[in-house]
Scaffold this motif. Structure first.
Motif, PDB file in Angstrom:
ATOM      1  N   ASP A  26     -11.538   1.388 -20.473  1.00 44.28           N
ATOM      2  CA  ASP A  26     -11.532   1.771 -19.072  1.00 44.28           C
ATOM      3  C   ASP A  26     -12.970   1.636 -18.537  1.00 44.28           C
ATOM      4  O   ASP A  26     -13.923   1.564 -19.327  1.00 44.28           O
ATOM      5  CB  ASP A  26     -11.052   3.229 -19.028  1.00 44.28           C
ATOM      6  CG  ASP A  26     -11.392   3.934 -17.760  1.00 44.28           C
ATOM      7  OD1 ASP A  26     -10.909   3.491 -16.710  1.00 44.28           O
ATOM      8  OD2 ASP A  26     -12.139   4.933 -17.803  1.00 44.28           O
ATOM      9  N   PHE A  27     -13.144   1.627 -17.229  1.00 46.13           N
ATOM     10  CA  PHE A  27     -14.497   1.498 -16.670  1.00 46.13           C
ATOM     11  C   PHE A  27     -15.091   2.862 -16.271  1.00 46.13           C
ATOM     12  O   PHE A  27     -15.932   3.409 -16.987  1.00 46.13           O
ATOM     13  CB  PHE A  27     -14.499   0.522 -15.478  1.00 46.13           C
ATOM     14  CG  PHE A  27     -15.885   0.169 -15.043  1.00 46.13           C
ATOM     15  CD1 PHE A  27     -16.600  -0.820 -15.702  1.00 46.13           C
ATOM     16  CD2 PHE A  27     -16.517   0.859 -14.022  1.00 46.13           C
ATOM     17  CE1 PHE A  27     -17.918  -1.118 -15.340  1.00 46.13           C
ATOM     18  CE2 PHE A  27     -17.824   0.569 -13.649  1.00 46.13           C
ATOM     19  CZ  PHE A  27     -18.521  -0.425 -14.301  1.00 46.13           C
ATOM     20  N   ASP A  28     -14.623   3.427 -15.148  1.00 47.19           N
ATOM     21  CA  ASP A  28     -15.247   4.658 -14.632  1.00 47.19           C
ATOM     22  C   ASP A  28     -15.015   5.837 -15.573  1.00 47.19           C
ATOM     23  O   ASP A  28     -13.886   6.128 -15.968  1.00 47.19           O
ATOM     24  CB  ASP A  28     -14.678   5.001 -13.256  1.00 47.19           C
ATOM     25  CG  ASP A  28     -15.197   4.061 -12.192  1.00 47.19           C
ATOM     26  OD1 ASP A  28     -16.327   4.255 -11.727  1.00 47.19           O
ATOM     27  OD2 ASP A  28     -14.475   3.115 -11.855  1.00 47.19           O
ATOM     28  N   ILE A  34     -19.675   9.173 -14.179  1.00 44.73           N
ATOM     29  CA  ILE A  34     -19.105   9.547 -12.888  1.00 44.73           C
ATOM     30  C   ILE A  34     -20.249   9.989 -11.967  1.00 44.73           C
ATOM     31  O   ILE A  34     -21.056  10.847 -12.336  1.00 44.73           O
ATOM     32  CB  ILE A  34     -18.068  10.683 -13.062  1.00 44.73           C
ATOM     33  CG1 ILE A  34     -16.840  10.168 -13.828  1.00 44.73           C
ATOM     34  CG2 ILE A  34     -17.667  11.264 -11.713  1.00 44.73           C
ATOM     35  CD1 ILE A  34     -15.992   9.128 -13.123  1.00 44.73           C
ATOM     36  N   VAL A  35     -20.301   9.351 -10.799  1.00 46.17           N
ATOM     37  CA  VAL A  35     -21.330   9.684  -9.806  1.00 46.17           C
ATOM     38  C   VAL A  35     -20.647   9.871  -8.450  1.00 46.17           C
ATOM     39  O   VAL A  35     -19.492   9.470  -8.272  1.00 46.17           O
ATOM     40  CB  VAL A  35     -22.409   8.565  -9.719  1.00 46.17           C
ATOM     41  CG1 VAL A  35     -23.206   8.482 -11.008  1.00 46.17           C
ATOM     42  CG2 VAL A  35     -21.781   7.208  -9.406  1.00 46.17           C
ATOM     43  N   THR A  65      -9.037  -1.453 -15.735  1.00 49.64           N
ATOM     44  CA  THR A  65      -9.602  -0.482 -14.793  1.00 49.64           C
ATOM     45  C   THR A  65      -8.779  -0.360 -13.515  1.00 49.64           C
ATOM     46  O   THR A  65      -8.036  -1.277 -13.157  1.00 49.64           O
ATOM     47  CB  THR A  65     -11.057  -0.908 -14.445  1.00 49.64           C
ATOM     48  OG1 THR A  65     -11.574  -0.053 -13.428  1.00 49.64           O
ATOM     49  CG2 THR A  65     -11.135  -2.335 -13.930  1.00 49.64           C
ATOM     50  N   GLY A  66      -8.965   0.762 -12.845  1.00 48.37           N
ATOM     51  CA  GLY A  66      -8.390   0.926 -11.517  1.00 48.37           C
ATOM     52  C   GLY A  66      -9.220   0.218 -10.457  1.00 48.37           C
ATOM     53  O   GLY A  66      -8.782   0.041  -9.320  1.00 48.37           O
ATOM     54  N   GLU A 136     -11.539   4.773   0.268  1.00 48.31           N
ATOM     55  CA  GLU A 136     -11.992   3.541  -0.412  1.00 48.31           C
ATOM     56  C   GLU A 136     -10.833   2.550  -0.353  1.00 48.31           C
ATOM     57  O   GLU A 136      -9.821   2.722  -1.034  1.00 48.31           O
ATOM     58  CB  GLU A 136     -12.353   3.860  -1.873  1.00 48.31           C
ATOM     59  CG  GLU A 136     -12.827   2.644  -2.652  1.00 48.31           C
ATOM     60  CD  GLU A 136     -12.951   2.886  -4.167  1.00 48.31           C
ATOM     61  OE1 GLU A 136     -13.543   2.045  -4.847  1.00 48.31           O
ATOM     62  OE2 GLU A 136     -12.416   3.909  -4.653  1.00 48.31           O
ATOM     63  N   LYS A 138      -9.293  -0.687  -1.402  1.00 48.46           N
ATOM     64  CA  LYS A 138      -9.491  -1.647  -2.491  1.00 48.46           C
ATOM     65  C   LYS A 138      -8.651  -2.917  -2.304  1.00 48.46           C
ATOM     66  O   LYS A 138      -8.490  -3.696  -3.226  1.00 48.46           O
ATOM     67  CB  LYS A 138      -9.162  -0.976  -3.833  1.00 48.46           C
ATOM     68  CG  LYS A 138      -9.998   0.293  -4.053  1.00 48.46           C
ATOM     69  CD  LYS A 138     -10.037   0.733  -5.494  1.00 48.46           C
ATOM     70  CE  LYS A 138      -8.745   1.360  -5.936  1.00 48.46           C
ATOM     71  NZ  LYS A 138      -8.851   1.887  -7.318  1.00 48.46           N
ATOM     72  N   HIS A 145     -11.179   9.896  -1.799  1.00 50.52           N
ATOM     73  CA  HIS A 145     -12.134  10.593  -2.670  1.00 50.52           C
ATOM     74  C   HIS A 145     -12.457  11.975  -2.115  1.00 50.52           C
ATOM     75  O   HIS A 145     -12.818  12.107  -0.944  1.00 50.52           O
ATOM     76  CB  HIS A 145     -13.436   9.789  -2.774  1.00 50.52           C
ATOM     77  CG  HIS A 145     -13.298   8.552  -3.609  1.00 50.52           C
ATOM     78  ND1 HIS A 145     -13.500   8.553  -4.969  1.00 50.52           N
ATOM     79  CD2 HIS A 145     -12.960   7.292  -3.286  1.00 50.52           C
ATOM     80  CE1 HIS A 145     -13.307   7.328  -5.448  1.00 50.52           C
ATOM     81  NE2 HIS A 145     -12.979   6.541  -4.440  1.00 50.52           N
ATOM     82  N   ARG A 147     -14.572  14.084  -4.058  1.00 49.05           N
ATOM     83  CA  ARG A 147     -15.755  14.571  -4.776  1.00 49.05           C
ATOM     84  C   ARG A 147     -16.806  15.049  -3.761  1.00 49.05           C
ATOM     85  O   ARG A 147     -17.110  14.351  -2.801  1.00 49.05           O
ATOM     86  CB  ARG A 147     -16.332  13.453  -5.658  1.00 49.05           C
ATOM     87  CG  ARG A 147     -17.487  13.887  -6.565  1.00 49.05           C
ATOM     88  CD  ARG A 147     -17.828  12.800  -7.575  1.00 49.05           C
ATOM     89  NE  ARG A 147     -16.705  12.555  -8.467  1.00 49.05           N
ATOM     90  CZ  ARG A 147     -16.370  13.315  -9.504  1.00 49.05           C
ATOM     91  NH1 ARG A 147     -17.083  14.404  -9.784  1.00 49.05           N
ATOM     92  NH2 ARG A 147     -15.325  13.011 -10.251  1.00 49.05           N
ATOM     93  N   ARG A 176      -9.856  11.536 -11.162  1.00 50.07           N
ATOM     94  CA  ARG A 176     -10.903  12.561 -11.148  1.00 50.07           C
ATOM     95  C   ARG A 176     -11.451  12.716  -9.724  1.00 50.07           C
ATOM     96  O   ARG A 176     -12.236  11.898  -9.254  1.00 50.07           O
ATOM     97  CB  ARG A 176     -12.002  12.194 -12.148  1.00 50.07           C
ATOM     98  CG  ARG A 176     -11.488  12.284 -13.585  1.00 50.07           C
ATOM     99  CD  ARG A 176     -12.482  11.778 -14.600  1.00 50.07           C
ATOM    100  NE  ARG A 176     -13.694  12.571 -14.658  1.00 50.07           N
ATOM    101  CZ  ARG A 176     -14.647  12.386 -15.559  1.00 50.07           C
ATOM    102  NH1 ARG A 176     -14.505  11.433 -16.493  1.00 50.07           N
ATOM    103  NH2 ARG A 176     -15.731  13.125 -15.562  1.00 50.07           N
ATOM    104  N   VAL A 178      -9.970  12.155  -7.073  1.00 49.11           N
ATOM    105  CA  VAL A 178      -9.540  11.009  -6.279  1.00 49.11           C
ATOM    106  C   VAL A 178      -8.025  10.926  -6.374  1.00 49.11           C
ATOM    107  O   VAL A 178      -7.428  11.340  -7.378  1.00 49.11           O
ATOM    108  CB  VAL A 178     -10.202   9.698  -6.800  1.00 49.11           C
ATOM    109  CG1 VAL A 178      -9.681   9.297  -8.171  1.00 49.11           C
ATOM    110  CG2 VAL A 178     -10.009   8.546  -5.823  1.00 49.11           C
ATOM    111  N   GLU A 180      -5.069   7.910  -5.392  1.00 46.57           N
ATOM    112  CA  GLU A 180      -4.878   6.566  -4.854  1.00 46.57           C
ATOM    113  C   GLU A 180      -3.432   6.373  -4.468  1.00 46.57           C
ATOM    114  O   GLU A 180      -2.528   6.910  -5.105  1.00 46.57           O
ATOM    115  CB  GLU A 180      -5.212   5.518  -5.921  1.00 46.57           C
ATOM    116  CG  GLU A 180      -6.646   5.494  -6.315  1.00 46.57           C
ATOM    117  CD  GLU A 180      -6.935   4.380  -7.311  1.00 46.57           C
ATOM    118  OE1 GLU A 180      -6.470   3.238  -7.106  1.00 46.57           O
ATOM    119  OE2 GLU A 180      -7.613   4.668  -8.304  1.00 46.57           O
ATOM    120  N   LYS A 188      -1.770   0.489 -16.715  1.00 46.67           N
ATOM    121  CA  LYS A 188      -2.682   0.009 -17.763  1.00 46.67           C
ATOM    122  C   LYS A 188      -1.945  -0.246 -19.078  1.00 46.67           C
ATOM    123  O   LYS A 188      -2.368  -1.082 -19.873  1.00 46.67           O
ATOM    124  CB  LYS A 188      -3.813   1.012 -17.968  1.00 46.67           C
ATOM    125  CG  LYS A 188      -4.764   1.117 -16.784  1.00 46.67           C
ATOM    126  CD  LYS A 188      -5.989   1.945 -17.155  1.00 46.67           C
ATOM    127  CE  LYS A 188      -6.934   2.087 -15.971  1.00 46.67           C
ATOM    128  NZ  LYS A 188      -8.222   2.691 -16.360  1.00 46.67           N
TER     129      LYS A 188
END
Ligand SMILES: O=P(O)(O)OC[C@H]1O[C@H](O[C@H]2O[C@H](CO)[C@@H](O)[C@H](O)[C@H]2O)[C@H](O)[C@@H](O)[C@@H]1O
Length: 271
Positions: A26-28, A34-35, A65-66, A136, A138, A145, A147, A176, A178, A180, A188
């Motif tokens: 996975d990516f994030d 996480i930022v 990834t998402g 966001e 995509k 989001h 956060r 996290r 978020v 979607e 996945k």
């Protein structure tokens, strides 16, 4: 947190048969910390370096990834990196696919329901007093989001977001801080199973951190039941513990993932 007792044995089998191994991550939250700002979630340099080394010896390395593929490429620097000439990236939960071998992104057109959602969403959020929620877009999905905004907002949006998604024929993908909305038909797990079959993997290592990774965990469990080796890595966080109990190896976030990948590369790839 320490690695589970199964981990050295399972890693040893990767070391014994690198060519038969599919490594998918996975990516994030796994490759990147996480930022607050999703456009600044760069891949951990240690993981990028290790994947470049592992890419030369493993049967297949992949990112699932998402994120849209193009964003994952921007944030990782994977494109053109020595050792990753055969890298495959599945983006948007498997709706998009990119292969380093030809550099082409295969992607479906933007669903009409997502275009409609993009039109109504700002007003819809305003009506619910959801101030501070960041949209966001995509292309194939839209993420909301939360956060950095009132934590109660995330929970209060859960039911109305589910109703909106159902109205538009979309599915909800929670993550996290978020949530979607995206078209159904991909996850996945399906992406991982398709790739494992395509490359004839004898063993699959998958690592993730969030709810969207659970279908890939289930895919590895399914492959295990069919006699394919499987190793599940969890990039753990205080924010999400849903993967911990099912993981073979629990790592303390992206720094520990980078260290694990580097240790694996050190074992397999001659210096
Ligand atoms: O499947 P993944 O690679 O884990 O992608 C899932 C979503 O990750 C991103 O959001 C998360 O990371 C952001 C940057 O660290 C963070 O600000 C956010 O709170 C997290 O939820 C990304 O923005 C989404 O589009 C991905 O689908």
């Amino acid at each position: 947190m320490s690695p589970s007792i199964h981990e050295p044995l399972a890693r040893a089998s990767v070391v014994a048969d690198p060519g038969g191994t599919l490594l998918a991550l996975d990516f994030d939250g796994t490759l990147s910390h996480i930022v607050d700002d999703p456009t600044r979630a760069f891949a951990h340099p240690g993981s990028v370096e290790a994947l470049g080394r592992l890419g030369t010896v493993l049967g297949q390395v992949a990112i699932i990834t998402g994120r849209p593929v193009r964003q994952a490429l921007e944030l990782s620097g994977f494109e053109g990196r020595p050792g990753l000439e055969r890298l495959v990236i599945y983006g948007q939960y498997g709706a998009e696919r990119w292969d380093a071998a030809d550099g082409v992104v295969s992607e479906p057109p933007r669903p009409a329901a997502i275009a409609r959602l993009a039109e109504v969403l700002p007003g819809w959020l305003d009506e619910r007093g959801a101030h501070g929620v960041r949209i966001e877009d995509k292309g194939l999905a839209i993420a909301l989001h939360t956060r950095g905004v009132d934590p109660g907002l995330f929970d209060s949006l859960r039911a109305p977001v589910a109703a909106l998604a159902a109205e538009l024929g979309l599915v909800v993908e929670p993550g996290r801080q978020v949530v979607e909305l995206r078209a159904p038909g991909h996850d996945k797990g399906a992406a991982l199973l398709a790739l494992a079959e395509a490359v004839g993997a004898r063993q699959v290592v998958f690592g993730g951190d969030d709810l969207g990774d659970l279908p890939a965990f289930a895919a590895v469990e399914q492959l295990r039941a069919q006699g394919v080796g499987g190793l599940l890595l969890c990039s753990a966080s205080a924010e999400q513990d849903a993967l911990v109990a099912r993981a073979d190896v629990v790592l303390e976030g992206p720094d520990a993932v980078a260290a694990w990948l580097t240790a694996l590369a050190d074992e397999i790839v001659p210096a």
